[in-house]
Scaffold this active site. Sequence first.
Site, mmCIF file in Angstrom:
data_model
loop_
_atom_site.group_PDB
_atom_site.id
_atom_site.type_symbol
_atom_site.label_atom_id
_atom_site.label_comp_id
_atom_site.label_asym_id
_atom_site.label_seq_id
_atom_site.Cartn_x
_atom_site.Cartn_y
_atom_site.Cartn_z
ATOM 1 N NE ARG A 68 48.745 40.828 98.530
ATOM 2 C CZ ARG A 68 48.658 40.903 97.310
ATOM 3 N NH1 ARG A 68 49.337 40.133 96.108
ATOM 4 N NH2 ARG A 68 47.936 41.883 96.640
ATOM 5 C CE LYS A 79 45.616 42.248 87.495
ATOM 6 N NZ LYS A 79 44.479 42.110 88.778
ATOM 7 N NE ARG A 80 53.736 44.175 80.788
ATOM 8 C CZ ARG A 80 54.488 44.635 79.838
ATOM 9 N NH1 ARG A 80 55.748 43.930 79.901
ATOM 10 N NH2 ARG A 80 54.156 45.438 79.004
ATOM 11 N N GLY A 81 51.583 46.886 86.327
ATOM 12 C CA GLY A 81 51.705 48.246 86.788
ATOM 13 C C GLY A 81 51.424 49.503 85.739
ATOM 14 C CB ALA A 82 53.312 52.352 85.517
ATOM 15 C CD1 TRP A 126 46.958 41.807 114.944
ATOM 16 C CD2 TRP A 126 46.519 43.588 113.314
ATOM 17 N NE1 TRP A 126 47.986 42.817 115.069
ATOM 18 C CE2 TRP A 126 47.761 43.878 114.331
ATOM 19 C CE3 TRP A 126 46.481 44.291 112.255
ATOM 20 C CZ2 TRP A 126 48.415 45.019 113.980
ATOM 21 C CZ3 TRP A 126 47.284 45.503 112.009
ATOM 22 C CH2 TRP A 126 48.152 45.741 112.840
ATOM 23 C CG ASP A 176 41.956 44.546 94.497
ATOM 24 O OD1 ASP A 176 42.721 43.652 94.205
ATOM 25 O OD2 ASP A 176 41.920 45.082 95.563
#
Length: 301
Positions: free
Chosen positions: A172, A228-231, A105, A261
Amino acid sequence: MNTHPHIALIGECMIELQHRADGSLHQSFGGDTLNTAVYLRRELGEVGSVDYVTALGDDSFSDAMCEHWHAEGLGLGMVQRLPGRLPGLYCIQTDAQGERKFLYWRNEAAVRDCFTTPAAEPVLAALPCYDVVYFSGITLAVLGDIGRERLLQALIEARRRGAKVVFDNNYRPRLWADVQTAREAYRRVLAEVDIALLTEDDERALFGYEDSEQVFAAYPSIAEVVLKRGADACLIRCAGERFAVPALKVEKVVDTTAAGDSFSAAYLASRLKGGSPQEAALAGHRLASRVIQVPGALIPR
């Protein structure tokens, strides 16, 4: 780089509601660049100063945000307080694997006028005086057309004066009118970026890049690109060299909120303190691995 860098992070902090398994809601505060600002301040220790640049209302939630930021050591001199306005709000819902879903919101949030009011003039004038200016794709989305243009001009002037511009792509789709508008906005600011902290999934969603090679090829003029590629291992291109730094294995993922972040914060802090790209990426993985084992965006100090 200045041994006592003056750093500005631009973006939005919102009221955070965490939906718990028993149906209750836990209230705190969060937002991508605010999360990074807090973790950056913690990681830097006594090095440098960190200011948060945003617009809030004159309500009690905005008061509480400022109190929290002050307690974390963030500078508040670039925070505008707009009469009669409110901050945005979001709710986090997590599944059994720790993956999260957000409900927002934020359409009337004060930050949307961060760079359009008369009070914004001294803020915009001050931005080029920083040593490091950090913002994200979410920053671009919430500022709107006029705000984005004014931010871009400030970035150009900041770089002319020797500042380093750092960008986290954080795309997003729901925050944009359409993908073409987002692409145009990203491309314009990426031309003024020195360090790009990119999430591979976001690059794929926004530009359709199929793999890391296409991502790196898309930004030949950016001095330092971190993917950045997560795990999976993060990939870095810096000064003509390429590095792969494996992520740290986490047995129990509780909440992936602010994983990227926090990685960005620790990476940047390490680089500002003289660490190599590999050392910085390892610092990023270490912090992110701790963050995802605790509910919410900001873990206790």
